[in-house]
Write a protein that holds these residues in place. Structure first.
Motif, PDB file in Angstrom:
ATOM      1  N   ASP B  76       1.000  -1.140   0.211  1.00 51.91           N
ATOM      2  CA  ASP B  76       0.142   0.155  -0.080  1.00 51.91           C
ATOM      3  C   ASP B  76       0.647   1.155   0.070  1.00 51.91           C
ATOM      4  O   ASP B  76       1.179   1.611  -1.045  1.00 51.91           O
ATOM      5  CB  ASP B  76      -1.000  -0.139   1.678  1.00 51.91           C
ATOM      6  CG  ASP B  76      -2.336   1.099   1.264  1.00 51.91           C
ATOM      7  OD1 ASP B  76      -2.135   1.535  -0.288  1.00 51.91           O
ATOM      8  OD2 ASP B  76      -2.910   1.020   1.965  1.00 51.91           O
ATOM      9  N   CYS B  77       1.321   2.112   1.370  1.00 47.74           N
ATOM     10  CA  CYS B  77       1.804   3.465   1.012  1.00 47.74           C
ATOM     11  C   CYS B  77       3.673   2.860   0.927  1.00 47.74           C
ATOM     12  O   CYS B  77       3.753   4.218  -0.170  1.00 47.74           O
ATOM     13  CB  CYS B  77       2.095   3.392   2.700  1.00 47.74           C
ATOM     14  SG  CYS B  77       3.232   2.496   3.858  1.00 47.74           S
ATOM     15  N   CYS B  82       2.602   1.603   6.271  1.00 43.46           N
ATOM     16  CA  CYS B  82       1.100   0.958   6.615  1.00 43.46           C
ATOM     17  C   CYS B  82       0.882  -0.107   7.458  1.00 43.46           C
ATOM     18  O   CYS B  82       0.362  -0.745   7.785  1.00 43.46           O
ATOM     19  CB  CYS B  82       1.057   0.858   4.919  1.00 43.46           C
ATOM     20  SG  CYS B  82       1.263   0.096   4.416  1.00 43.46           S
ATOM     21  N   ILE B 180       3.000  -1.368  13.732  1.00 42.75           N
ATOM     22  CA  ILE B 180       1.988  -1.531  12.312  1.00 42.75           C
ATOM     23  C   ILE B 180       1.614  -2.704  11.963  1.00 42.75           C
ATOM     24  O   ILE B 180       0.861  -2.905  11.386  1.00 42.75           O
ATOM     25  CB  ILE B 180       3.439  -0.790  11.301  1.00 42.75           C
ATOM     26  CG1 ILE B 180       4.532  -2.328  10.953  1.00 42.75           C
ATOM     27  CG2 ILE B 180       3.257   0.292  10.959  1.00 42.75           C
ATOM     28  CD1 ILE B 180       5.457  -1.869   9.355  1.00 42.75           C
TER      29      ILE B 180
END
Lengths: 221, 267
Positions: B76-77, B82, B180
């Motif tokens: 994702d990031c 993330c 995370i």
């Protein structure tokens, strides 16, 4: 809810393993110090052994607790190993365990199984004859028999070798087990580093001390 | 004016400028019910400065051109915050580098000609959805069981910064809160234990006054959910701490054990 949850939880099992392990390490230390006297003085070893073998508190309270502790530690160890293995049904094609953890910490079940096998032999060698001598044959008290019984056992190079090999595995078991026990009961603070160092010392001095005792009697009698 | 002098010591760096040729051995699995297997893919022209995920992007581009099914992987990031990317690379969660996620891992960590095994995070509690993508919903359910503080949001909420908190406690709570939830701890643990994740979530609240109110219920519920999800038991190997991209400490596990025992004994 809390009490029943406690008994079933993974943390309770972990703490129970740690506490039984700590208890067994205490026993190991006292066993080591008593056996070490055999190197320096047969008379001292005989008198301590006679006391331990005939004191009602040791025989009928501490000894049963010890046996229960040993059995519990091993059974719980195998139960947890089975459960932990089933938590990963498909293994990795490539796993680099050495990159992040010690062999001793990853293979407690192997070192523990060798120690269990050793204990069975050890019980057969010393504990069973002792029980038969005292409680089956009801032989007369003899305060001077212990040193000779010990020395006689280590005449065999096979037994001495097997004992020494087992103590090497015991050393690996303690190498991880000592500090791990304290971590499990929630002890992790500024003293943990020193405690870990002490644990490594314990894991070397006690097993190698036992090896020294076995070799000493093998080569001196 | 003194002549410009560089203080950069080039001898310390092993520069790789040559594009690399690699052999990838990737776990392929069509869906959760299908059998999976390792499939070999040769790949060429990989630059050392590419990220690991960019290398997989290139592989997927090639697979598309060939008309083959692309390799599914989570991301994702792509900047390490993330917790979405995973991957067990050459036997380690997030690969051979330390304190980085897979998206922060660069191909300069590998050598030309290397064979790289790429597998999903493996645990019964993290079932494979497809190829390298696993369902980490177990972590969400653990969080939902207690990883929060109940706050009155009726309009008169007190600013958290008005409560004095010792710096040492605030720092440790923050360290725990940097988790995370990627699952590298579970993937690395030989027992697939989730203790490092759960202990970080317990600790980040237990260390702060706002979290102490519900501390006993929180730890009891989160540990119960963790056990119900089918994670293994922690045996203190420390692998999770080493492989954690955020450096979450084992101190948190000891703290959770204390919190749990204390909560249990109080009833």
């Amino acid at each position: 809810m809390a009490k029943s949850a406690l008994l079933k939880s993974s943390i309770a099992k972990k703490v129970a393993m740690a506490l039984s392990g700590l208890f067994l390490m205490l026993f190991l230390a006292q066993h080591f110090f008593i056996n070490m006297t055999s190197v320096f003085s047969a008379d001292t070893f005989n008198s301590i052994s006679h006391f331990m073998g005939n004191n009602p508190l040791v025989q009928f309270v501490i000894q049963p607790i010890l046996i229960v502790g040993v059995i519990f530690h091993f059974i719980m160890g195998f139960v947890l190993e089975y459960k932990n293995n089933s938590a990963r049904p498909i293994s990795y094609a490539k796993n680099n365990g050495a990159a992040n953890s010690s062999w001793a910490s990853r293979n407690m079940i192997i070192s523990g199984s060798v120690v269990l096998a050793f204990l069975l032999v050890h019980f057969y060698d010393f504990w069973v004859p002792e029980m038969v001598y005292k409680y089956v044959d009801v032989s007369p008290l003899n305060e001077t028999r212990y040193f000779h019984e010990l020395a006689e056992k280590f005449e065999s190079p096979i037994r001495t070798g097997l004992y020494s090999l087992s103590f090497l595995l015991l050393s690996l078991h303690l190498w991880h087990g000592f500090s791990s026990s304290f971590q499990s009961v929630g002890f992790n603070n500024k003293y943990s580093k020193s405690l870990k160092g002490f644990g490594y010392g314990f894991a070397i001095v006690i097993p190698f001390g036992f090896i020294f005792i076995a070799l000493f009697h093998h080569f001196n009698h | 004016m003194a002549p410009c002098q560089s203080t950069f010591d080039f001898r310390l760096y092993d520069f790789q400028t040559k594009n690399m040729k690699l052999t990838l051995k990737i776990w392929r699995q069509k869906n959760a019910a299908a059998e999976g297997k390792i499939v070999e893919y040769p790949i060429d022209g990989i630059e050392p400065d590419m990220s690991f995920l960019e290398m997989l992007d290139i592989l997927n581009d090639e697979l598309i051109v060939k008309g083959e099914d692309t390799v599914a992987f989570d991301h994702d990031c792509r900047e390490g915050i993330c917790g979405m990317c995973s991957l067990y690379i050459n036997g380690e969660a997030h690969g051979p580098d330390r304190l980085v996620t897979t998206c922060q891992l660069h191909m300069r960590k590998f050598k030309d000609g290397d064979t790289i095994f790429i597998e999903p995070f493996r645990a019964k509690a993290f079932p494979v959805i497809k190829d390298l993508v696993v369902d980490r919903g177990a972590f969400d359910r653990i969080q939902q069981s207690g990883g929060f503080v109940s706050v009155n949001t009726s309009g008169n909420t007190i600013d958290a910064n008005t409560i004095p908190i010792p710096k040492h406690d605030a720092d440790r709570a923050f360290d725990a809160a940097t988790c995370i939830g990627c699952g590298a701890c579970v993937a690395s643990c030989k027992n697939s234990s989730a203790m490092l994740f759960v202990s970080a979530k317990v600790s980040q609240f237990a260390l702060l006054p706002q979290g102490k109110v519900e501390a006993a219920d929180r730890v009891m519920n989160m540990v119960a959910q963790m056990d119900a999800e089918g994670f293994g038991n922690c045996t203190n190997t420390g692998a999770c701490e080493v492989e954690c991209p955020k450096g979450i400490s084992l101190e948190n596990i000891a703290r959770m054990n204390r919190e749990y025992l204390s909560a249990s004994l109080k009833g």
